[in-house]
Scaffold this motif. Structure first.
Motif, short mmCIF file in Angstrom:
data_model
loop_
_atom_site.label_atom_id
_atom_site.label_comp_id
_atom_site.label_asym_id
_atom_site.label_seq_id
_atom_site.Cartn_x
_atom_site.Cartn_y
_atom_site.Cartn_z
N ASP A 199 1.63 -12.74 2.24
CA ASP A 199 1.38 -11.30 2.27
C ASP A 199 0.59 -10.92 3.52
N ASP A 201 -2.17 -8.38 4.04
CA ASP A 201 -3.05 -7.69 3.10
C ASP A 201 -4.21 -7.09 3.89
N GLU A 245 6.79 2.14 3.14
CA GLU A 245 7.91 1.80 2.26
C GLU A 245 7.80 0.39 1.69
N HIS A 246 7.16 -0.49 2.42
CA HIS A 246 7.04 -1.88 1.95
C HIS A 246 5.69 -2.17 1.29
N ASN A 247 4.85 -1.18 1.21
CA ASN A 247 3.51 -1.39 0.66
C ASN A 247 3.57 -1.57 -0.86
N ARG A 248 3.07 -2.69 -1.35
CA ARG A 248 3.08 -2.99 -2.78
C ARG A 248 1.69 -2.88 -3.39
N PRO A 250 -1.43 -1.49 -5.36
CA PRO A 250 -1.55 -0.51 -6.45
C PRO A 250 -2.32 0.74 -6.04
N PRO A 252 -2.28 2.47 -2.70
CA PRO A 252 -1.77 2.55 -1.33
C PRO A 252 -2.56 3.46 -0.41
N THR A 256 -3.10 -1.87 2.05
CA THR A 256 -1.72 -2.14 2.41
C THR A 256 -1.42 -3.60 2.11
N VAL A 258 1.84 -6.07 1.91
CA VAL A 258 3.26 -6.18 2.23
C VAL A 258 3.70 -7.65 2.18
#
Length: 270
Positions: A199, A201, A245-248, A250, A252, A256, A258
């Protein structure tokens, strides 16, 4: 190569010396340690870290008791690696060096390693030749290379759309394609590859990630500086959108997270 190679190399050196890559590398240091742990290095083995940056691989290898040398094209990164090693109390030698023309005799090292580094040299066939040449027979070569399909590969493509690279320099992410890696190394080594996911991060939102890279990551800083005032906002908008768009994460608006993919290459010199 139609491109003037000396001019290209000078530009690449200036690019990697721009910003402060140590800030960027600090966010992949933990993954670098995990990569080193998987290599099975032994104390007293001689290890060369090619395109060592600020020492993400070299320092963990030195902590294992290996006799470590790191080389990098960027003077300031060599200095950073020396300072970091001294701060962490480990012994390693760091030198300026070119992955395409290493300054060591044939068969010098038990292990030759590189993470997100040698893949950026413009002539991959020379890189492959040099990694093999300085490795002892029976020794190991290990690479960690961003893949074309992974998120970093997408970032590279976007940047290239705004600031095209020389047409005769292959994309760095081709080092993340198993078939191409095996072709480049040829019959001198046996090669095993596998994809690894980790990741990116960052404790700030995507727009701040862009600004972080623009400030500290030489390739982004230089690409941005080459754009005119009309193109710079568009460049930022496209990259922030990609990060978003790729940020996972919780949260955001504050973080960030990804997923990113790289190809782990393990080779053995015959």
């Amino acid at each position: 190569m139609a491109t003037d190679i000396q001019q290209l190399k000078q530009g690449m050196k200036a690019t990697w010396m721009a910003g402060d890559f140590g800030q960027i590398a600090s966010f992949t240091a933990s993954e670098a340690e995990r990569f080193v742990q998987r290599l099975g290095l032994k104390a007293s083995q001689s290890v060369l870290d090619v395109a060592c940056g600020s020492g993400n691989l070299a320092i963990p290898a030195a902590k294992l008791g290996c006799v470590v040398t790191g080389v990098d094209i960027a003077t300031n990164l060599v200095e950073q690696a020396r300072a970091r090693a001294a701060k962490e109390g480990v012994k390693a030698e760091f030198l300026e060096g070119d992955a395409e023309q290493l300054q060591f005799p044939d068969n010098s090292f038990d292990a030759v390693i590189t993470m997100f580094g040698a893949m950026f040299a413009p002539r991959p066939e020379l890189v492959a030749r040099e990694l093999v040449r300085v490795c002892k027979p029976g020794g190991s070569i290990a690479m960690a290379n961003w893949t074309p399909a992974g998120f970093p590969g997408q970032l590279f493509r976007v940047t290239a759309q705004f600031v095209p690279p020389p047409p005769d320099v292959p994309p760095a992410s081709q080092w993340g394609v198993p078939e191409i890696v095996k072709q480049r190394f040829g019959d001198a080594v046996t090669v095993e590859t596998r994809p690894v996911t980790t990741d990116f991060d960052y404790p700030f939102p995507p727009e701040a990630v862009f600004e972080f890279f623009r400030r500290y990551f030489g390739p982004t800083q230089v690409a941005y500086s080459k754009l005119d005032s009309a193109k710079q906002p568009e460049f930022k908008e496209v990259l922030v959108k990609l990060w978003s768009e790729h940020n996972r994460a919780p949260n955001p608006a504050e973080r960030t997270l990804v997923p990113v993919e790289y190809l782990e290459v393990k080779a053995r010199k015959k």
